[in-house]
Write a protein that holds these residues in place. Structure first.
Motif, PDB file in Angstrom:
ATOM      1  N   UNK A 150      55.887  39.842  22.059  1.00 19.85           N
ATOM      2  CA  UNK A 150      54.671  39.093  21.744  1.00 19.85           C
ATOM      3  C   UNK A 150      53.485  39.868  22.321  1.00 19.85           C
ATOM      4  N   UNK A 151      52.628  40.358  21.428  1.00 22.91           N
ATOM      5  CA  UNK A 151      51.453  41.116  21.884  1.00 22.91           C
ATOM      6  C   UNK A 151      50.422  40.115  22.403  1.00 22.91           C
ATOM      7  N   UNK A 152      50.031  40.246  23.674  1.00 20.68           N
ATOM      8  CA  UNK A 152      49.032  39.305  24.184  1.00 20.68           C
ATOM      9  C   UNK A 152      47.664  39.969  24.401  1.00 20.68           C
ATOM     10  N   UNK A 153      47.632  41.271  24.377  1.00 21.59           N
ATOM     11  CA  UNK A 153      46.340  41.978  24.461  1.00 21.59           C
ATOM     12  C   UNK A 153      46.506  43.394  23.960  1.00 21.59           C
ATOM     13  N   UNK A 186      41.186  44.996  25.776  1.00 18.95           N
ATOM     14  CA  UNK A 186      40.482  46.113  26.406  1.00 18.95           C
ATOM     15  C   UNK A 186      39.536  46.767  25.406  1.00 18.95           C
ATOM     16  N   UNK A 187      38.578  47.515  25.940  1.00 18.66           N
ATOM     17  CA  UNK A 187      37.745  48.369  25.104  1.00 18.66           C
ATOM     18  C   UNK A 187      37.431  49.606  25.939  1.00 18.66           C
ATOM     19  N   UNK A 188      37.926  50.752  25.529  1.00 23.80           N
ATOM     20  CA  UNK A 188      37.714  51.971  26.308  1.00 23.80           C
ATOM     21  C   UNK A 188      36.580  52.828  25.772  1.00 23.80           C
ATOM     22  N   UNK A 189      36.073  52.435  24.595  1.00 28.20           N
ATOM     23  CA  UNK A 189      35.079  53.282  23.952  1.00 28.20           C
ATOM     24  C   UNK A 189      33.742  53.293  24.714  1.00 28.20           C
ATOM     25  N   UNK A 190      33.301  52.118  25.218  1.00 30.10           N
ATOM     26  CA  UNK A 190      32.041  52.038  25.962  1.00 30.10           C
ATOM     27  C   UNK A 190      32.120  52.840  27.251  1.00 30.10           C
ATOM     28  N   UNK A 191      33.238  52.705  27.935  1.00 27.63           N
ATOM     29  CA  UNK A 191      33.449  53.452  29.182  1.00 27.63           C
ATOM     30  C   UNK A 191      33.445  54.958  28.897  1.00 27.63           C
ATOM     31  N   UNK A 199      47.110  41.362  36.107  1.00 28.87           N
ATOM     32  CA  UNK A 199      47.009  40.252  37.053  1.00 28.87           C
ATOM     33  C   UNK A 199      46.775  38.932  36.304  1.00 28.87           C
ATOM     34  N   UNK A 200      45.808  38.975  35.364  1.00 30.11           N
ATOM     35  CA  UNK A 200      45.494  37.763  34.597  1.00 30.11           C
ATOM     36  C   UNK A 200      46.661  37.354  33.707  1.00 30.11           C
ATOM     37  N   UNK A 201      47.321  38.337  33.106  1.00 32.73           N
ATOM     38  CA  UNK A 201      48.459  38.031  32.234  1.00 32.73           C
ATOM     39  C   UNK A 201      49.599  37.397  33.039  1.00 32.73           C
ATOM     40  N   UNK A 202      49.781  37.853  34.274  1.00 28.41           N
ATOM     41  CA  UNK A 202      50.823  37.261  35.125  1.00 28.41           C
ATOM     42  C   UNK A 202      50.475  35.817  35.440  1.00 28.41           C
ATOM     43  N   UNK A 203      49.184  35.569  35.697  1.00 28.36           N
ATOM     44  CA  UNK A 203      48.728  34.185  35.946  1.00 28.36           C
ATOM     45  C   UNK A 203      49.012  33.298  34.745  1.00 28.36           C
ATOM     46  N   UNK A 204      48.651  33.798  33.568  1.00 25.62           N
ATOM     47  CA  UNK A 204      48.751  32.977  32.357  1.00 25.62           C
ATOM     48  C   UNK A 204      50.191  32.734  31.931  1.00 25.62           C
ATOM     49  N   UNK A 205      51.055  33.730  32.156  1.00 24.97           N
ATOM     50  CA  UNK A 205      52.418  33.622  31.615  1.00 24.97           C
ATOM     51  C   UNK A 205      53.442  33.179  32.645  1.00 24.97           C
ATOM     52  N   UNK A 206      53.133  33.337  33.920  1.00 22.70           N
ATOM     53  CA  UNK A 206      54.096  33.003  34.967  1.00 22.70           C
ATOM     54  C   UNK A 206      55.221  34.021  35.083  1.00 22.70           C
ATOM     55  N   UNK A 255      54.172  45.275  15.052  1.00 24.43           N
ATOM     56  CA  UNK A 255      54.036  44.221  16.057  1.00 24.43           C
ATOM     57  C   UNK A 255      52.706  43.523  15.849  1.00 24.43           C
ATOM     58  N   UNK A 256      52.737  42.227  15.651  1.00 24.30           N
ATOM     59  CA  UNK A 256      51.475  41.521  15.494  1.00 24.30           C
ATOM     60  C   UNK A 256      51.249  40.638  16.715  1.00 24.30           C
ATOM     61  N   UNK A 257      50.007  40.270  16.958  1.00 23.20           N
ATOM     62  CA  UNK A 257      49.725  39.485  18.135  1.00 23.20           C
ATOM     63  C   UNK A 257      49.977  38.008  17.884  1.00 23.20           C
ATOM     64  N   UNK A 258      50.183  37.308  18.963  1.00 14.72           N
ATOM     65  CA  UNK A 258      50.517  35.880  18.851  1.00 14.72           C
ATOM     66  C   UNK A 258      49.346  35.116  18.248  1.00 14.72           C
TER      67      UNK A 258
END
Ligand code: KG4
Ligand code: ZN
Length: 339
Positions: free
Chosen positions: A155-158, A212-217, A257-264, A336-339
């Motif tokens: 499951x693609x989450x980001x 994410x967006x790496x282009x601006x950076x 870190x955030x994904x771990x919070x959200x998914x447990x 692979x498609x995102x959820x």
């Protein structure tokens, strides 16, 4: 079970023999021919040249892999090949080669998603790793956070909205005069620099998304370099590399870190070419330790593209009954498609 793996999605041609089973995950042989020397002339991968180089190298690598593994094609149980995503012409070389081998030796054929293959590199390195876990795949072509529910259920989450993390490394490196692919050299330079020297924008998108967006950076770093050059100012290559690397790793670690919070989730696996980055590895280790979660890192030799990881994922695709017929085609985009 013995699998014959084939990988040709970008600029490495690779053929491997792996042994996979309930209690065994073993690379018998993995032969990889890198095209980097050819593409360095152009500062990046030239698709047409990549396809031709795959066609030249693939048969010989197959003979070498079988010889090193000490097996014949008759002893192989399953042929596994990267069918997507990647450069279409490059993929087609591997897919057609695998189809020919499977047909000639009457072997089952399985198609493997390249990103899932990167994740499976961890199975070869870590006999105890089992789904479910959270995976962060960072390579030259892909950046995604996925929940690996089971060996063949993702499951693609980001994901990145523009450049991949490795692509950003390579493009910044190129402006700094470093030869393609510049990721490894940037890693080395960053170790000698001050990561707090320059404040570059974050690669994490604001708002309720893990994308994410790496282009601006990337553009900010390139502008910094061009400005300094135009004004005739000297800049520290080490500090630029360290500050850029920090912006990339901070964003990636924050999202994990955030994904771990959200998914447990209690387990994280890193994958892809950029997984070789020493600063990212250290930052993720620190985060995992602080959170008390298990972290699996692939050994550096299995971070980049290789056919052993395709054989490993092919085993689980085969067990799941995901067989391909003789009309298997390649696709440039991920299935692979995102959820
Ligand atoms: O997974 P990979 O071999 O190919 C793709 O599937 O794209 O990844 C290649 C990417 C390149 O962009 C390369 O610069 C980057 O991985 N890379 C690194 C490092 N080693 C390779 N990036 C940062 N630090 C490294 N040590
Ligand atoms: Zn890759």
């Amino acid at each position: 079970m013995l699998l014959f793996g084939v990988e040709s999605s970008c600029d490495e041609t690779s053929v491997a023999v792996v042994e996979m089973g309930d209690a065994v995950r073993r690379i018998c042989a993995c032969k990889t021919a890198s095209q980097i020397g050819i593409h360095q002339l152009y500062g990046g991968v030239v698709p047409e040249i990549a396809s031709r180089a795959h066609a030249e190298a693939i048969s010989s690598l197959a003979y070498q892999a079988l010889a090193e593994a000490g097996v014949t094609m008759e002893e192989i149980d399953v042929v596994a090949v990267t069918a997507h995503p990647g450069l279409i012409g490059a993929l087609l070389v591997g897919v057609n080669f695998a189809k020919g081998v499977a047909a000639a030796y009457h072997k089952p054929l399985v198609a493997v998603n390249h990103i899932c293959g990167h994740v499976a590199a961890n199975y070869l390195a870590h006999p105890d790793l089992r789904p479910p876990f959270l995976s962060l795949t960072v390579s030259g072509g892909h950046t995604s956070l996925m929940l690996v529910h089971d060996y063949t259920s993702f499951e693609v989450i980001a994901r990145t909205r523009d450049d991949a993390a490795g692509e950003a490394f390579d493009k910044v490196a190129r402006v700094m005069g470093i030869r393609y692919p510049g990721g490894a050299e940037m890693d080395r330079l960053a170790s000698a620099g001050n990561r707090d020297a320059i404040s570059f924008p974050s690669a994490a998108i604001q708002g309720d998304t893990l994308d994410f967006s790496f282009s601006g950076l990337k553009t900010a770093v390139i502008n910094y370099l061009h400005n300094a050059e135009q004004k005739g100012e000297r800049y520290s290559r080490e500090d630029v590399a360290a500050s850029f690397t920090r912006a990339v790793t901070d964003a990636l670690v924050r999202r994990v870190d955030e994904a771990l919070d959200r998914t447990g989730c209690k387990t994280v696996a890193l994958a892809g070419g950029v997984a070789a980055n020493s600063h990212l590895r250290t930052a993720l280790c620190q985060k995992a330790q602080a959170r008390g979660v298990a972290l699996y890192l692939p050994p550096k030799e299995l971070c980049g593209d290789n056919a052993a990881m395709i054989g490993a994922q092919g085993y689980y695709e085969f067990l799941a009954g995901h067989l391909s017929a003789s009309d298997l085609n390649a696709s440039a985009v991920s299935t692979l498609s995102r959820a």
